[in-house]
Scaffold this motif. Structure first.
Motif, PDB file in Angstrom:
ATOM      1  N   GLY A 356       0.816  -1.207   0.000  1.00 55.41           N
ATOM      2  CA  GLY A 356       0.000   0.000   0.000  1.00 55.41           C
ATOM      3  C   GLY A 356       0.850   1.258   0.000  1.00 55.41           C
ATOM      4  O   GLY A 356       0.529   2.246  -0.671  1.00 55.41           O
ATOM      5  N   VAL A 357       1.956   1.240   0.751  1.00 53.81           N
ATOM      6  CA  VAL A 357       2.850   2.386   0.806  1.00 53.81           C
ATOM      7  C   VAL A 357       3.561   2.584  -0.529  1.00 53.81           C
ATOM      8  O   VAL A 357       3.541   3.665  -1.118  1.00 53.81           O
ATOM      9  CB  VAL A 357       3.882   2.223   1.940  1.00 53.81           C
ATOM     10  CG1 VAL A 357       4.954   3.301   1.860  1.00 53.81           C
ATOM     11  CG2 VAL A 357       3.190   2.275   3.294  1.00 53.81           C
ATOM     12  N   ALA A 358       4.214   1.520  -1.017  1.00 51.39           N
ATOM     13  CA  ALA A 358       5.033   1.636  -2.230  1.00 51.39           C
ATOM     14  C   ALA A 358       4.182   1.933  -3.465  1.00 51.39           C
ATOM     15  O   ALA A 358       4.436   2.897  -4.194  1.00 51.39           O
ATOM     16  CB  ALA A 358       5.833   0.353  -2.434  1.00 51.39           C
ATOM     17  N   LEU A 359       3.168   1.114  -3.706  1.00 50.52           N
ATOM     18  CA  LEU A 359       2.347   1.306  -4.898  1.00 50.52           C
ATOM     19  C   LEU A 359       1.458   2.540  -4.788  1.00 50.52           C
ATOM     20  O   LEU A 359       1.265   3.270  -5.765  1.00 50.52           O
ATOM     21  CB  LEU A 359       1.480   0.067  -5.135  1.00 50.52           C
ATOM     22  CG  LEU A 359       2.226  -1.227  -5.460  1.00 50.52           C
ATOM     23  CD1 LEU A 359       1.239  -2.375  -5.639  1.00 50.52           C
ATOM     24  CD2 LEU A 359       3.064  -1.067  -6.711  1.00 50.52           C
ATOM     25  N   GLY A 360       0.916   2.771  -3.589  1.00 45.66           N
ATOM     26  CA  GLY A 360       0.065   3.943  -3.401  1.00 45.66           C
ATOM     27  C   GLY A 360       0.816   5.239  -3.627  1.00 45.66           C
ATOM     28  O   GLY A 360       0.317   6.171  -4.268  1.00 45.66           O
ATOM     29  N   SER A 361       2.037   5.312  -3.107  1.00 46.16           N
ATOM     30  CA  SER A 361       2.839   6.523  -3.272  1.00 46.16           C
ATOM     31  C   SER A 361       3.248   6.713  -4.732  1.00 46.16           C
ATOM     32  O   SER A 361       3.199   7.829  -5.268  1.00 46.16           O
ATOM     33  CB  SER A 361       4.079   6.455  -2.376  1.00 46.16           C
ATOM     34  OG  SER A 361       4.762   7.671  -2.357  1.00 46.16           O
ATOM     35  N   ALA A 362       3.654   5.624  -5.396  1.00 47.31           N
ATOM     36  CA  ALA A 362       4.025   5.710  -6.814  1.00 47.31           C
ATOM     37  C   ALA A 362       2.842   6.152  -7.663  1.00 47.31           C
ATOM     38  O   ALA A 362       2.982   6.980  -8.573  1.00 47.31           O
ATOM     39  CB  ALA A 362       4.554   4.359  -7.300  1.00 47.31           C
ATOM     40  N   THR A 363       1.665   5.612  -7.379  1.00 47.67           N
ATOM     41  CA  THR A 363       0.461   5.992  -8.117  1.00 47.67           C
ATOM     42  C   THR A 363       0.120   7.451  -7.882  1.00 47.67           C
ATOM     43  O   THR A 363      -0.259   8.178  -8.813  1.00 47.67           O
ATOM     44  CB  THR A 363      -0.721   5.095  -7.699  1.00 47.67           C
ATOM     45  OG1 THR A 363      -0.392   3.722  -7.947  1.00 47.67           O
ATOM     46  CG2 THR A 363      -1.980   5.457  -8.470  1.00 47.67           C
ATOM     47  N   GLN A 364       0.241   7.896  -6.644  1.00 45.80           N
ATOM     48  CA  GLN A 364      -0.079   9.288  -6.322  1.00 45.80           C
ATOM     49  C   GLN A 364       0.835  10.257  -7.060  1.00 45.80           C
ATOM     50  O   GLN A 364       0.388  11.285  -7.574  1.00 45.80           O
ATOM     51  CB  GLN A 364       0.034   9.495  -4.808  1.00 45.80           C
ATOM     52  CG  GLN A 364      -0.475  10.841  -4.343  1.00 45.80           C
ATOM     53  CD  GLN A 364      -0.423  10.943  -2.833  1.00 45.80           C
ATOM     54  OE1 GLN A 364       0.550  11.409  -2.257  1.00 45.80           O
ATOM     55  NE2 GLN A 364      -1.478  10.509  -2.160  1.00 45.80           N
ATOM     56  N   ILE A 365       2.113   9.919  -7.146  1.00 46.71           N
ATOM     57  CA  ILE A 365       3.045  10.798  -7.856  1.00 46.71           C
ATOM     58  C   ILE A 365       2.773  10.777  -9.357  1.00 46.71           C
ATOM     59  O   ILE A 365       2.699  11.820 -10.011  1.00 46.71           O
ATOM     60  CB  ILE A 365       4.500  10.376  -7.568  1.00 46.71           C
ATOM     61  CG1 ILE A 365       4.827  10.597  -6.090  1.00 46.71           C
ATOM     62  CG2 ILE A 365       5.476  11.169  -8.431  1.00 46.71           C
ATOM     63  CD1 ILE A 365       6.106   9.961  -5.648  1.00 46.71           C
ATOM     64  N   ALA A 366       2.609   9.563  -9.915  1.00 45.95           N
ATOM     65  CA  ALA A 366       2.443   9.431 -11.365  1.00 45.95           C
ATOM     66  C   ALA A 366       1.135  10.026 -11.861  1.00 45.95           C
ATOM     67  O   ALA A 366       1.091  10.652 -12.933  1.00 45.95           O
ATOM     68  CB  ALA A 366       2.525   7.959 -11.764  1.00 45.95           C
ATOM     69  N   MET A 367       0.048   9.857 -11.093  1.00 44.60           N
ATOM     70  CA  MET A 367      -1.275  10.248 -11.573  1.00 44.60           C
ATOM     71  C   MET A 367      -1.780  11.563 -10.995  1.00 44.60           C
ATOM     72  O   MET A 367      -2.799  12.085 -11.451  1.00 44.60           O
ATOM     73  CB  MET A 367      -2.289   9.138 -11.255  1.00 44.60           C
ATOM     74  CG  MET A 367      -1.933   7.788 -11.851  1.00 44.60           C
ATOM     75  SD  MET A 367      -1.776   7.840 -13.651  1.00 44.60           S
ATOM     76  CE  MET A 367      -3.462   8.197 -14.116  1.00 44.60           C
ATOM     77  N   PHE A 368      -1.092  12.099  -9.979  1.00 50.57           N
ATOM     78  CA  PHE A 368      -1.536  13.359  -9.377  1.00 50.57           C
ATOM     79  C   PHE A 368      -0.459  14.430  -9.396  1.00 50.57           C
ATOM     80  O   PHE A 368      -0.662  15.532  -9.924  1.00 50.57           O
ATOM     81  CB  PHE A 368      -2.016  13.107  -7.940  1.00 50.57           C
ATOM     82  CG  PHE A 368      -2.354  14.372  -7.194  1.00 50.57           C
ATOM     83  CD1 PHE A 368      -3.435  15.147  -7.570  1.00 50.57           C
ATOM     84  CD2 PHE A 368      -1.591  14.789  -6.112  1.00 50.57           C
ATOM     85  CE1 PHE A 368      -3.751  16.321  -6.886  1.00 50.57           C
ATOM     86  CE2 PHE A 368      -1.887  15.947  -5.428  1.00 50.57           C
ATOM     87  CZ  PHE A 368      -2.978  16.714  -5.809  1.00 50.57           C
TER      88      PHE A 368
END
Length: 452
Positions: A356-368
């Motif tokens: 949740g930390v690794a993928l969630g943070s990567a998604t937040q940066i890439a998509m937001f």
């Protein structure tokens, strides 16, 4: 009265008073505030505060201030790094050397990132899970966003691209790889499993983000025969449209995460309700937490300005390329607290939190964060697009694809983590040996291909 209160009582700091949190308030504000993987991970680096001496202070105002300082400043295991903040400011004004300012500012940002997560969680106790989730969605990567905005204001577009790319690579390969490797070594006798549903959603969004990065790059090379100015303008327009699409996808992701399928993202927090590291009770009042959050954000903004303004000087002084500092050093130091929490929970065989930390943070940066930076640059008149050049986009593509293959079966062992770590080392070495000037793009001679 004070002597009759149990020593283990949780205290609420609000309106100049320290008062115990009632049992009804605990149940009302416990799990209902919707802890995310980021919150649970960061809580592993927090310390229980002993307010015994603070409660003996007779002056209400002094007692309130001391209690807040105890919880916010000394409530983290990284509190010793706070000393770097005044030294960074002193180095800036006393002209100690720009490389010193850069290094001290990076160290100072490390505990601040963890404290922002703590403060948003405290606010979420009073605002409910939806607003708390939105706060985490916008403040979860506040350090990267603020650094990017300051770099944009100084027209350092390449620094923005490098730092955001590095944050994605760091989360997907370094954080996830270290978590899977350490978790596999620590749990050799157990089969490590995790919920694939959340990982699948994040992988889909990352692939959409990758498509939005690849198309402007391909468009630039597809327009080899056209005027460079025409091609650049078309790439810029395509990037802006893509960023709007990415923000729409991120809003849909928030609706999916906070309303329609919240159970997929709250499960990992509920599984750890017996963990001592997870604090399920508010220790700050709403306005206290809000005031501290504003103050911490202002300090992050100040240190971010120092980092952006001294990155070239640090590159020259240390003999390291700006690309390596931006892609590798900035993300590692800026998110060290969050990364450490992910690894700690992997040791405890709780991979859902680590993912949740690794993928969630990567998604937040890439998509937001990335599309938001392009939109902000558009507003302030800076030409920033999604064309991250061939080397950078290729690294991003391979990182996302390797991660997606790694997480496809819902089980883990240490060899998966080791492969991700080795991929990160190879990419780091690539940027370490790269001394390309910031304004020089990757040059690919496609004339022969075009003639064919």
């Amino acid at each position: 009265m004070a002597s009759s209160t149990p020593a283990t009582e949780t205290w609420l700091l609000e309106n100049g008073n320290i008062k115990p949190l009632s049992k009804g308030m605990r149940h009302g504000h416990g799990r209902s505030h919707g802890r995310t993987a980021h919150n649970v991970s960061s809580s592993s680096l927090r310390k229980k505060s002993d307010l015994t001496l603070v409660r003996k202070v007779p002056c209400t105002i002094v007692r309130d201030v001391l209690a807040n300082v105890q919880e916010v400043i000394f409530g983290t295991k990284l509190f010793v790094l706070f000393i770097a903040i005044p030294f960074a400011i002193l180095a800036h004004y006393q002209n100690f050397g720009r490389s010193w300012v850069f290094g001290l500012s990076l160290l100072g940002l490390t505990p601040l990132a963890e404290r922002v997560s703590f403060l948003t969680e405290q606010i979420a106790f009073f605002t409910g899970p939806t607003v708390g989730g939105l706060l985490n969605a916008t403040c979860g990567n506040a350090t990267e966003l603020i650094i990017a905005i300051f770099a944009l204001m100084q027209h350092k577009v390449d620094v923005v691209k490098y730092s955001l790319l590095g944050s994605i690579l760091s989360n997907l390969l370094l954080v996830l790889g270290t978590s899977l490797f350490c978790g596999g070594i620590a749990n050799l006798s157990k089969e490590q499993k995790y919920d694939r549903k959340q990982a699948d959603v994040n992988s889909l969004l990352l692939l959409l983000g990758l498509l939005c990065h690849v198309l402007p790059l391909l468009f630039r090379y597809a327009g080899v025969g056209e005027s460079a100015a025409i091609t650049a303008e078309a790439v810029l327009q395509l990037s802006r449209v893509s960023c709007i699409v990415m923000l729409i996808a991120y809003i849909a992701y928030l609706i999916f995460q906070l309303w329609t399928h919240r159970q997929l993202f709250d499960a990992e927090a509920e599984d750890n309700e017996d963990d001592d590291a997870v604090d399920e009770e508010a220790v700050l009042g709403f306005w206290s937490a809000f005031a501290w959050l504003v103050g911490m954000t202002l300090i992050i903004a100040l240190l971010s300005e120092y980092v952006v303004g001294t990155i070239e000087a640090a590159s020259e002084s240390w003999g390291i390329s700006v690309s390596f500092i931006s892609v590798i050093l900035l993300p590692i130091v800026g998110n060290a607290a969050e990364h450490a929490g992910a690894v700690i929970f992997a040791f405890k065989n709780k991979l859902d939190i680590s993912l949740g930390v690794a993928l969630g943070s990567a998604t937040q940066i890439a998509m937001f964060v990335v599309p938001l930076c392009v939109i902000v640059a558009w507003i302030v008149g800076v030409r920033m697009d999604l064309d991250f050049n061939l080397l950078e986009t290729g690294s991003l593509a391979l990182a996302i694809i390797v991660t997606a293959f790694t997480l496809q079966d819902g089980t883990s062992h240490y060899i998966k983590g080791l492969v991700l770590l080795l991929c990160y080392i190879v990419i780091s070495a690539c940027f370490f040996v790269s001394n390309r000037p910031q304004t020089q793009p990757n040059v690919v001679h496609l004339e022969g291909i075009m003639r064919v």
